[in-house]
Motif scaffolding. Structure first.
Motif, PDB file in Angstrom:
ATOM      1  N   GLU A  36      11.188   4.685 -13.797  1.00 40.21           N
ATOM      2  CA  GLU A  36       9.737   4.658 -13.660  1.00 40.21           C
ATOM      3  C   GLU A  36       9.307   3.733 -12.526  1.00 40.21           C
ATOM      4  OE1 GLU A  36       6.757   4.430 -17.043  1.00 40.21           O
ATOM      5  OE2 GLU A  36       8.638   4.587 -18.134  1.00 40.21           O
TER       6      GLU A  36
ATOM      7  N   MET B  73      16.509  -6.680 -29.017  1.00 42.94           N
ATOM      8  CA  MET B  73      15.981  -5.769 -30.028  1.00 42.94           C
ATOM      9  C   MET B  73      15.722  -4.387 -29.468  1.00 42.94           C
ATOM     10  SD  MET B  73      13.530  -8.229 -32.249  1.00 42.94           S
ATOM     11  CE  MET B  73      12.156  -7.622 -31.344  1.00 42.94           C
TER      12      MET B  73
ATOM     13  N   LEU C 159      17.628  -0.950 -30.487  1.00 43.15           N
ATOM     14  CA  LEU C 159      16.884   0.212 -30.970  1.00 43.15           C
ATOM     15  C   LEU C 159      17.251   1.452 -30.168  1.00 43.15           C
ATOM     16  CD1 LEU C 159      14.813   0.542 -33.153  1.00 43.15           C
ATOM     17  CD2 LEU C 159      13.002   0.106 -31.485  1.00 43.15           C
TER      18      LEU C 159
ATOM     19  N   TRP D   4      18.871   4.926 -31.680  1.00 45.52           N
ATOM     20  CA  TRP D   4      18.293   6.262 -31.540  1.00 45.52           C
ATOM     21  C   TRP D   4      19.174   7.169 -30.682  1.00 45.52           C
ATOM     22  CZ3 TRP D   4      12.557   4.346 -30.662  1.00 45.52           C
ATOM     23  CH2 TRP D   4      12.033   3.964 -31.909  1.00 45.52           C
TER      24      TRP D   4
ATOM     25  N   LYS E 298       9.982   7.988 -24.938  1.00 42.53           N
ATOM     26  CA  LYS E 298       9.159   7.631 -23.791  1.00 42.53           C
ATOM     27  C   LYS E 298       8.698   6.183 -23.913  1.00 42.53           C
ATOM     28  CE  LYS E 298       5.479  10.048 -23.713  1.00 42.53           C
ATOM     29  NZ  LYS E 298       4.470  11.110 -23.775  1.00 42.53           N
ATOM     30  N   THR E 299       8.242   5.841 -25.120  1.00 44.45           N
ATOM     31  CA  THR E 299       7.687   4.519 -25.378  1.00 44.45           C
ATOM     32  C   THR E 299       8.715   3.421 -25.127  1.00 44.45           C
ATOM     33  OG1 THR E 299       6.384   5.546 -27.094  1.00 44.45           O
ATOM     34  CG2 THR E 299       6.448   3.146 -27.055  1.00 44.45           C
TER      35      THR E 299
ATOM     36  N   HIS F  53       9.367   3.028 -21.508  1.00 48.45           N
ATOM     37  CA  HIS F  53       8.240   2.376 -20.852  1.00 48.45           C
ATOM     38  C   HIS F  53       8.195   0.885 -21.154  1.00 48.45           C
ATOM     39  CE1 HIS F  53       3.912   1.356 -20.302  1.00 48.45           C
ATOM     40  NE2 HIS F  53       4.212   1.872 -19.146  1.00 48.45           N
TER      41      HIS F  53
ATOM     42  N   THR G 279       8.818  -2.676 -18.369  1.00 48.24           N
ATOM     43  CA  THR G 279       8.015  -3.880 -18.177  1.00 48.24           C
ATOM     44  C   THR G 279       8.820  -5.006 -17.540  1.00 48.24           C
ATOM     45  OG1 THR G 279       6.757  -3.308 -20.142  1.00 48.24           O
ATOM     46  CG2 THR G 279       6.544  -5.561 -19.334  1.00 48.24           C
TER      47      THR G 279
ATOM     48  N   GLY H 278       1.383   3.746 -18.339  1.00 47.65           N
ATOM     49  CA  GLY H 278       2.006   4.919 -18.922  1.00 47.65           C
ATOM     50  C   GLY H 278       1.014   5.934 -19.466  1.00 47.65           C
TER      51      GLY H 278
ATOM     52  N   LYS I  12      -1.056  11.802 -19.558  1.00 41.05           N
ATOM     53  CA  LYS I  12       0.130  12.020 -20.382  1.00 41.05           C
ATOM     54  C   LYS I  12      -0.268  12.175 -21.841  1.00 41.05           C
ATOM     55  CE  LYS I  12       3.955   9.608 -18.087  1.00 41.05           C
ATOM     56  NZ  LYS I  12       5.034   8.616 -18.360  1.00 41.05           N
ATOM     57  N   GLY I  13       0.443  12.978 -22.540  1.00 43.34           N
ATOM     58  CA  GLY I  13       0.144  13.194 -23.950  1.00 43.34           C
ATOM     59  C   GLY I  13       0.791  12.137 -24.830  1.00 43.34           C
ATOM     60  N   ILE I  14       0.289  12.022 -26.038  1.00 44.42           N
ATOM     61  CA  ILE I  14       0.882  11.116 -27.011  1.00 44.42           C
ATOM     62  C   ILE I  14       1.239  11.937 -28.244  1.00 44.42           C
ATOM     63  CG2 ILE I  14       0.539   9.082 -28.420  1.00 44.42           C
ATOM     64  CD1 ILE I  14      -1.729   8.335 -26.446  1.00 44.42           C
TER      65      ILE I  14
ATOM     66  N   GLN J  87       5.595  11.544 -32.564  1.00 42.40           N
ATOM     67  CA  GLN J  87       6.832  10.795 -32.358  1.00 42.40           C
ATOM     68  C   GLN J  87       6.561   9.512 -31.582  1.00 42.40           C
ATOM     69  OE1 GLN J  87      10.012  11.569 -33.563  1.00 42.40           O
ATOM     70  NE2 GLN J  87      10.240   9.442 -32.915  1.00 42.40           N
ATOM     71  N   ASP J  88       5.723   9.610 -30.544  1.00 37.68           N
ATOM     72  CA  ASP J  88       5.384   8.423 -29.758  1.00 37.68           C
ATOM     73  C   ASP J  88       4.729   7.369 -30.640  1.00 37.68           C
ATOM     74  OD1 ASP J  88       6.325   9.466 -27.366  1.00 37.68           O
ATOM     75  OD2 ASP J  88       4.422  10.429 -26.904  1.00 37.68           O
TER      76      ASP J  88
ATOM     77  N   ASP K 187       7.225   5.696 -32.729  1.00 38.79           N
ATOM     78  CA  ASP K 187       8.032   4.778 -31.910  1.00 38.79           C
ATOM     79  C   ASP K 187       7.271   3.488 -31.641  1.00 38.79           C
ATOM     80  OD1 ASP K 187       9.848   6.769 -31.903  1.00 38.79           O
ATOM     81  OD2 ASP K 187       9.794   7.170 -29.752  1.00 38.79           O
ATOM     82  N   ILE K 188       6.005   3.638 -31.301  1.00 37.73           N
ATOM     83  CA  ILE K 188       5.203   2.461 -31.016  1.00 37.73           C
ATOM     84  C   ILE K 188       5.164   1.530 -32.226  1.00 37.73           C
ATOM     85  CG2 ILE K 188       2.817   1.663 -30.651  1.00 37.73           C
ATOM     86  CD1 ILE K 188       2.442   4.088 -28.785  1.00 37.73           C
TER      87      ILE K 188
ATOM     88  N   THR L 173       7.388   1.276 -34.593  1.00 36.78           N
ATOM     89  CA  THR L 173       8.697   0.653 -34.795  1.00 36.78           C
ATOM     90  C   THR L 173       8.871  -0.542 -33.868  1.00 36.78           C
ATOM     91  OG1 THR L 173       9.599   2.810 -35.375  1.00 36.78           O
ATOM     92  CG2 THR L 173      11.173   1.074 -34.845  1.00 36.78           C
ATOM     93  N   ILE L 174       8.485  -0.332 -32.627  1.00 34.94           N
ATOM     94  CA  ILE L 174       8.622  -1.427 -31.670  1.00 34.94           C
ATOM     95  C   ILE L 174       7.676  -2.577 -32.029  1.00 34.94           C
ATOM     96  CG2 ILE L 174       8.320  -2.075 -29.252  1.00 34.94           C
ATOM     97  CD1 ILE L 174       9.136   0.839 -28.571  1.00 34.94           C
TER      98      ILE L 174
ATOM     99  N   MET M 282       8.933  -4.897 -34.727  1.00 37.93           N
ATOM    100  CA  MET M 282       9.868  -5.923 -34.290  1.00 37.93           C
ATOM    101  C   MET M 282       9.171  -7.016 -33.491  1.00 37.93           C
ATOM    102  SD  MET M 282      13.256  -3.694 -33.446  1.00 37.93           S
ATOM    103  CE  MET M 282      12.858  -3.794 -31.748  1.00 37.93           C
ATOM    104  N   ILE M 283       8.298  -6.579 -32.600  1.00 37.16           N
ATOM    105  CA  ILE M 283       7.653  -7.561 -31.731  1.00 37.16           C
ATOM    106  C   ILE M 283       6.712  -8.479 -32.507  1.00 37.16           C
ATOM    107  CG2 ILE M 283       6.000  -7.817 -29.845  1.00 37.16           C
ATOM    108  CD1 ILE M 283       7.268  -5.458 -28.516  1.00 37.16           C
TER     109      ILE M 283
ATOM    110  N   THR N 265       4.349  -8.090 -23.392  1.00 39.88           N
ATOM    111  CA  THR N 265       4.982  -6.878 -23.908  1.00 39.88           C
ATOM    112  C   THR N 265       4.033  -6.148 -24.846  1.00 39.88           C
ATOM    113  OG1 THR N 265       7.121  -7.979 -23.803  1.00 39.88           O
ATOM    114  CG2 THR N 265       7.005  -5.968 -25.109  1.00 39.88           C
TER     115      THR N 265
ATOM    116  N   THR O  17       1.238  -3.987 -23.420  1.00 43.68           N
ATOM    117  CA  THR O  17       1.582  -2.638 -22.968  1.00 43.68           C
ATOM    118  C   THR O  17       0.928  -1.569 -23.840  1.00 43.68           C
ATOM    119  OG1 THR O  17       3.713  -3.458 -22.239  1.00 43.68           O
ATOM    120  CG2 THR O  17       3.490  -1.081 -22.454  1.00 43.68           C
ATOM    121  N   PHE O  18       0.964  -1.789 -25.144  1.00 42.99           N
ATOM    122  CA  PHE O  18       0.318  -0.773 -25.983  1.00 42.99           C
ATOM    123  C   PHE O  18      -0.836  -1.320 -26.793  1.00 42.99           C
ATOM    124  CE2 PHE O  18       3.677  -2.437 -28.520  1.00 42.99           C
ATOM    125  CZ  PHE O  18       4.868  -2.081 -27.914  1.00 42.99           C
TER     126      PHE O  18
END
Lengths: 232, 232
Positions: free
Chosen positions: A8, A95, A99, A103, A153-154, A157, A161, B66, B79-81, B84-85, B88-89, B91-92, B95-96, B158, B161-162
């Motif tokens: 990316e 982490m 992950l 996956w 994708k996530t 992405h 960073t 993104g 971009k689509g979401i 699954q995305d 994933d978000i 799950t991440i 942890m964060i 980090t 980002t989302f």
DNA sequence: TCATTCTCAATTGCCAACATTATTTAATTT
DNA sequence: AAATTAAATAATGTTGGCAATTGAGAATGA
């Protein structure tokens, strides 16, 4: 030969803006611009022989990457990276890469698996030749393929960073004596776990792998003195 | 009253670029622009009554976030979401945010702790009043304070980002019956663990908290039909 | 009729100029 | 001489315009 998609980050090298973005990124990572330095649009545009527009756009992106801080009507100053930051990055990477491996073990295709095997073989070849330059390339590819195989994708992405810190750290780590051999063994073990589709094991081995790389790199940094800190 | 720093995202609202960046971000998250739509600079600049430059800069940032994909000489497409995305978000995030809670338990200052207590009290107040609007604000603040208390620039970056997906998800979640009460209890428990400086416990409770929020939100989305998918 | 080339409209990439804001320097006042 | 104000300087914010690229449809030829 397997084909590897460009990351990316490395996108848009065709455009001026893209090249400048990359250039500035490297200059910051390499320490040409240090903590507290301000990136002055007019100066940079003269230096690089382009107008301010592509410079501005590149700076806006650096801002979002966290490499600079942009103060309205004042400009962009370079953010510092402390040892603490580096340790944090490694912890988060541990982490995230774990992950990804988990996956990947669940979702990898036969084709991707073949790529991965090939890359590990190449790593072995260049490790034995003590060719750190090529080695670094395939080390990166090993991790890239796993991220791609995770089909997230996530996740890709999120990693992007701190893609550049990772690059920098890898180069330094692999040059340290003994680390390359160790890293190769760890990659083989991870590959094996993925072949067995053992997600738990793949995750565990990967977090360990990153942790080892982390220890190695951080001790390097601490010996060598400060990393990105100002030296005046 | 405690003072809350503005998040990295909400910065630069003063400048045109900043406002447009925010605007476009919201429009994409809210579904005004959907997957595959292309963001046309000239059109946007007319609609918003500004020149193309700030639009361009905002788009460059969305690209890095993104939310859009920029194709050289062609433009930016949204971009689509996928579901699954979203999974994933979460799950991440699990942890964060867990990591943030752990570090916060170790590093929080008395002042920050006081803020945190105050926010939880306010949450209780608005939960009892069934005021989802105010509640959402303090829910966000609860998490923001913990991130700030973790003293990790990297971690905050980090998450940023989302950031916007998280915002959106929170609003939807808290509106779902029973979830607000449950979330409050979980926050109280996390607060207690941090007061006790029990890092392990704080991390565990937080990952559970995010997991619960995740389950709730994803079931919401699945019931309501598709989320961001095109509907033609 | 189908395929190929050409033309043109739409759009982005880049630039130079103008407007606004911040900082530094000089001038003025007390 | 110190402090305050005013002017000048330098930087960013924003604008509109021109060049280059792309894509679609028309025109041409087989």
């Amino acid at each position: 030969m397997a084909k590897f998609e460009k990351s990316e980050q490395e996108n848009n090298l065709a455009s001026l803006r893209g090249r400048i973005f990359n250039q500035l990124q490297n200059d910051i990572i390499d320490g040409k611009y240090q903590e507290g330095d301000s990136l002055i649009e007019t100066k940079l545009s003269e230096e690089m022989g382009v107008s301010r527009t592509p410079i501005r756009e590149a700076i806006r992106q650096l801002e979002l990457e966290g490499l600079v801080e942009s103060i309205p009507n004042k400009g962009a100053i370079v953010k510092g990276i402390s040892i603490q930051d580096i340790e944090d990055i490694y912890t988060i990477r541990m982490m995230i890469e774990g992950l990804a491996a988990r996956w990947a073990a669940e979702k990898i295709t036969e084709e991707e698996l073949a790529e991965l095997k090939e890359v590990v073989d190449l790593e072995e070849f260049y490790t034995n030749k003590n060719d750190a330059n090529h080695l670094h390339k395939f080390d990166s590819q090993f991790h890239d393929i796993i991220f791609r195989a995770s089909k997230s994708k996530t996740l890709m992405h999120t990693l992007s960073t701190f893609h550049h810190y990772v690059q920098k750290a890898r180069t330094a780590s692999l040059a340290s004596p003994g680390r390359a051999q160790k890293a190769l063994e760890e990659h083989r073990a991870i590959l094996q776990a993925i072949i067995e589709r053992n997600a738990e094991k793949a995750e565990k081995l990967t977090t360990e792998h990153v942790k080892n790389a982390s220890k190695n790199f951080i001790s390097l940094v601490k010996n060598k003195g400060e990393y990105y800190e100002r030296q005046d």
